[in-house]
Design a protein around this motif. Structure first.
Motif, PDB file in Angstrom:
ATOM      1  N   ASP A   1     -10.118   0.856  -0.089  1.00 36.63           N
ATOM      2  CA  ASP A   1      -9.339   1.962  -0.658  1.00 36.63           C
ATOM      3  C   ASP A   1      -9.876   3.337  -0.297  1.00 36.63           C
ATOM      4  O   ASP A   1      -9.646   4.305  -1.010  1.00 36.63           O
TER       5      ASP A   1
ATOM      6  N   GLY B   1      -7.001  -4.699  -8.400  1.00 34.22           N
ATOM      7  CA  GLY B   1      -6.098  -3.554  -8.341  1.00 34.22           C
ATOM      8  C   GLY B   1      -5.498  -3.218  -9.692  1.00 34.22           C
ATOM      9  O   GLY B   1      -4.333  -2.826  -9.790  1.00 34.22           O
TER      10      GLY B   1
ATOM     11  N   LYS C   1      -4.472  -3.918  -3.510  1.00 29.90           N
ATOM     12  CA  LYS C   1      -4.649  -2.546  -3.052  1.00 29.90           C
ATOM     13  C   LYS C   1      -4.778  -2.428  -1.537  1.00 29.90           C
ATOM     14  O   LYS C   1      -4.268  -1.484  -0.928  1.00 29.90           O
TER      15      LYS C   1
END
Length: 214
Positions: free
Chosen positions: A110, A26, A34
């Motif tokens: 994500d 991240g 994340k």
């Protein structure tokens, strides 16, 4: 010579394991984990899980930290076999190593707006190939793929030889694209806080999105 596998109908609820990649550093989000970043009040990995649960035999999460937090969102959590945040190929390899089904559907943590019909469309698109990769009509998404678990040994060998690029490893095999050109925005990923704010606004005002598309 081709490595196409035998064509046979797949039942995603028994033949496919879902693998969510959440093992990165991240770095573009200040080192935050994340997958646990909240979007509209829900962790990113939770948004992604809803695209898989009930459609696959099991949901695995590849995570290298905060594993206790991920366990409540997965059937099982798997860590990379090597330390040092080795990248998505390592996470995929670790997932293939513990999966119990013939096929594994890989998705990143994500991409919270993935299509709700991702699983059946990927299964329908695999045909006689060993790997299917999502394509939005313009761009290929190598970390959104359906692949045979038996590719684990080949992937282990590639990693041992120093390979870390998903695209280069794909080229070693017979793979195909699955067309998602009807929903390209579904593959938007969050790398920054600005990405997060933009997607939150879009989720809250879908009417604006439709106007822009029109």
């Amino acid at each position: 010579m081709t490595d196409r596998t035998e064509i046979r109908p797949l039942n995603s609820s028994t033949d496919v394991t879902g693998l969510i990649l959440a093992g990165g550093q991240g770095s573009r989000m200040g080192g935050r984990d994340k997958g646990l970043v909240r979007l509209d009040g829900i962790e990113l990995v939770g948004h992604v899980r809803t695209r898989l649960e009930g459609r696959v035999a099991e949901v695995l999460i590849s995570a290298n930290r905060h594993q206790e937090s991920y366990r409540r969102l997965a059937d099982r959590v798997v860590a990379d076999s090597e330390q040092g945040f080795q990248g998505p190929l390592m996470g995929i390899c670790s997932g293939l190593g513990v999966a119990t089904t013939q096929w594994v559907l890989v998705v990143p943590c994500d991409t919270p707006a993935l299509p709700h019909d991702l699983v059946p469309r990927m299964v329908a698109g695999i045909g006689g190939h060993r790997i299917a990769v999502a394509h939005d009509g313009e761009r290929l998404y190598p970390v959104i793929m359906l692949l045979e678990r038996r590719l684990a040994s080949d992937l282990q060998a590639a990693l041992a030889a120093g390979e870390r690029k998903v695209g280069r490893w794909l080229e070693r095999h017979d793979w195909t694209c699955v067309d998602f050109s009807d929903c390209p925005d579904a593959f938007s990923n969050l790398n920054t806080e600005e990405d997060k704010r933009r997607l939150e606004a879009r989720l809250k005002r879908p009417d604006l999105e439709r106007k822009e598309e029109g």
